[in-house]
Design a protein around this motif. Structure first.
Motif, PDB file in Angstrom:
ATOM      1  N   PHE A  43       0.835  -1.157   0.091  1.00 53.31           N
ATOM      2  CA  PHE A  43      -0.007   0.033   0.080  1.00 53.31           C
ATOM      3  C   PHE A  43       0.914   1.323  -0.091  1.00 53.31           C
ATOM      4  O   PHE A  43       1.754   1.241   0.551  1.00 53.31           O
ATOM      5  N   GLN A  44       0.223   2.359  -0.645  1.00 55.54           N
ATOM      6  CA  GLN A  44       1.005   3.585  -0.580  1.00 55.54           C
ATOM      7  C   GLN A  44       0.299   4.482   0.528  1.00 55.54           C
ATOM      8  O   GLN A  44       0.936   5.413   1.087  1.00 55.54           O
ATOM      9  N   ILE A  45      -0.858   3.962   0.689  1.00 52.32           N
ATOM     10  CA  ILE A  45      -1.832   4.868   1.756  1.00 52.32           C
ATOM     11  C   ILE A  45      -2.425   3.821   2.651  1.00 52.32           C
ATOM     12  O   ILE A  45      -2.930   2.880   2.318  1.00 52.32           O
ATOM     13  N   LEU A  46      -2.317   4.405   3.946  1.00 51.01           N
ATOM     14  CA  LEU A  46      -3.461   3.596   4.859  1.00 51.01           C
ATOM     15  C   LEU A  46      -4.748   4.171   5.191  1.00 51.01           C
ATOM     16  O   LEU A  46      -4.530   5.316   5.544  1.00 51.01           O
ATOM     17  N   GLY A  53       7.538   4.299   5.127  1.00 49.28           N
ATOM     18  CA  GLY A  53       7.227   5.225   4.112  1.00 49.28           C
ATOM     19  C   GLY A  53       5.897   5.324   3.624  1.00 49.28           C
ATOM     20  O   GLY A  53       5.525   5.572   2.460  1.00 49.28           O
ATOM     21  N   VAL A  54       4.949   4.795   4.272  1.00 48.42           N
ATOM     22  CA  VAL A  54       3.382   4.810   3.968  1.00 48.42           C
ATOM     23  C   VAL A  54       2.957   5.831   4.514  1.00 48.42           C
ATOM     24  O   VAL A  54       3.261   6.553   5.568  1.00 48.42           O
ATOM     25  N   ALA A  55       1.715   6.716   3.632  1.00 47.83           N
ATOM     26  CA  ALA A  55       1.059   7.651   4.138  1.00 47.83           C
ATOM     27  C   ALA A  55      -0.127   7.231   4.985  1.00 47.83           C
ATOM     28  O   ALA A  55      -0.722   6.169   4.526  1.00 47.83           O
ATOM     29  N   ILE A  56      -0.612   8.214   5.690  1.00 47.46           N
ATOM     30  CA  ILE A  56      -2.054   8.000   6.317  1.00 47.46           C
ATOM     31  C   ILE A  56      -2.864   9.123   5.712  1.00 47.46           C
ATOM     32  O   ILE A  56      -2.359  10.058   5.411  1.00 47.46           O
ATOM     33  N   GLY A 110       6.972  11.901  11.780  1.00 47.48           N
ATOM     34  CA  GLY A 110       7.345  12.241  10.498  1.00 47.48           C
ATOM     35  C   GLY A 110       6.570  11.324   9.495  1.00 47.48           C
ATOM     36  O   GLY A 110       7.035  11.166   8.317  1.00 47.48           O
ATOM     37  N   VAL A 111       5.298  10.915   9.712  1.00 45.67           N
ATOM     38  CA  VAL A 111       4.484  10.224   9.104  1.00 45.67           C
ATOM     39  C   VAL A 111       3.810  11.011   7.890  1.00 45.67           C
ATOM     40  O   VAL A 111       3.399  12.198   8.177  1.00 45.67           O
ATOM     41  N   TYR A 151       0.260  13.114  -2.584  1.00 42.18           N
ATOM     42  CA  TYR A 151      -0.494  12.014  -3.529  1.00 42.18           C
ATOM     43  C   TYR A 151       0.246  11.239  -4.228  1.00 42.18           C
ATOM     44  O   TYR A 151       1.502  11.353  -4.178  1.00 42.18           O
ATOM     45  N   TYR A 152      -0.143  10.401  -4.838  1.00 39.44           N
ATOM     46  CA  TYR A 152       0.466   9.350  -5.672  1.00 39.44           C
ATOM     47  C   TYR A 152      -0.099   9.167  -6.912  1.00 39.44           C
ATOM     48  O   TYR A 152      -1.107   9.083  -7.210  1.00 39.44           O
ATOM     49  N   LYS A 153       1.065   8.846  -8.255  1.00 40.53           N
ATOM     50  CA  LYS A 153       0.924   8.601  -9.267  1.00 40.53           C
ATOM     51  C   LYS A 153       1.761   7.931  -9.808  1.00 40.53           C
ATOM     52  O   LYS A 153       2.927   7.953  -9.406  1.00 40.53           O
ATOM     53  N   ASN A 154       1.152   6.766 -10.449  1.00 35.18           N
ATOM     54  CA  ASN A 154       2.198   5.478 -10.859  1.00 35.18           C
ATOM     55  C   ASN A 154       2.762   5.031  -9.769  1.00 35.18           C
ATOM     56  O   ASN A 154       3.891   4.649  -9.777  1.00 35.18           O
TER      57      ASN A 154
END
Length: 269
Positions: free
Chosen positions: A155-158, A191-194, A222-223, A258-261
């Motif tokens: 996952f990139q985001i939780l 290194g995952v975002a919330i 540092g999240v 945010y995340y792209k690709n």
């Protein structure tokens, strides 16, 4: 730069509107980026659509992806449409989910824990008759699963990391701060975002997920943070986006992502 990475539509069985409706709502709200992130099918179940009012059927996933990619092309230059998905995290089925989802070109995947011990986190009856010790054990179990999801690399985001308070507001007061801090440190290390998810206002707890207290600790550790309305109807797209940005700045955050690709993009607040 305004974005909303968490939206649903009719395929999940408990949201209104089609994908185009959410994109148009994003344009009306002044977004430059909108993420479509409906619920994954229940890949760990034998049935085609084990829970029709919770998630799409397995055969619908390819149609979902195709529709988002088609609309991404159609709206190019008007709004950046991202292909996302919200995936349940079941440790016992993680590899099945990983294998299936890896076949599609997702810009990001939101990992969300919706069940602990086989019971929905939103089932307020689960708390009846439990001792204080058992309350703490359930909270610890919940956050340990979230930790596992962060470590999984899937996952990139939780998603909504304190959503267990949704229909049981007293969850926030269960004395287990140690497990929350431990979880935030694991999230930062991997290194995952919330997300700051504004759908909590639709539950008994009111407010956002996570609480300000958790966001303050997240900033300390540092999240990375991002935004998701978790809209289940188009009118909620970008709901309280400006207020969230202001709150984050007051806490001490200077940017969100945010995340792209599957690549992180930092955006100043």
């Amino acid at each position: 730069m305004k974005f909303d990475l968490h939206t649903h539509h009719f395929r999940c069985g408990h949201a209104d509107g089609n994908i185009r409706d959410y994109i148009e709502a994003g344009i009306s709200a002044g977004l430059q980026v909108i993420g479509i992130s409906d619920h994954t099918p229940y890949f760990g179940e034998k049935e085609e659509q084990a829970f029709p009012r919770i998630a799409m059927g397995k055969s619908e996933l390819v149609n979902y992806v195709s529709e988002v990619l088609r609309l991404k092309e159609e709206y190019e230059g008007k709004i950046d449409v991202l292909l996302g998905i919200e995936s349940d995290y079941f440790p016992e089925h993680a590899e099945t989910y990983r294998e299936i989802l890896s076949a599609y070109p997702f810009d990001y995947i939101i990992g969300s824990v919706h069940s602990v011990g086989g019971v929905s986190i939103f089932n307020k009856n689960r708390w009846k008759g439990l001792s204080e010790k058992q309350h703490i054990e359930v909270k610890e179990d919940y956050y340990r699963i979230i930790q596992d999801s962060a470590r999984s690399g899937m996952f990139q985001i939780l998603g909504h990391i304190d959503a267990m308070k949704g229909n049981y507001p007293d969850f926030a007061d269960i004395p287990a701060e140690h497990i929350v801090d431990e979880t935030l440190q694991v999230i930062a290390q991997h290194g995952v975002a919330i997300e700051i998810n504004t759908s909590g206002k639709t539950k008994l707890s009111g407010g956002w997920y996570p609480s300000d207290a958790i966001l303050e600790r997240a900033c300390h550790f540092g999240v990375d943070v991002t935004f998701g309305s978790d809209a289940h109807k188009p009118a909620r797209v970008a709901d309280e986006l400006a207020q969230v940005a202001d709150r984050l700045k007051s806490i001490g955050f200077t940017e969100w992502v945010y995340y792209k690709n599957k690549q992180k993009i930092n955006v100043p607040l």
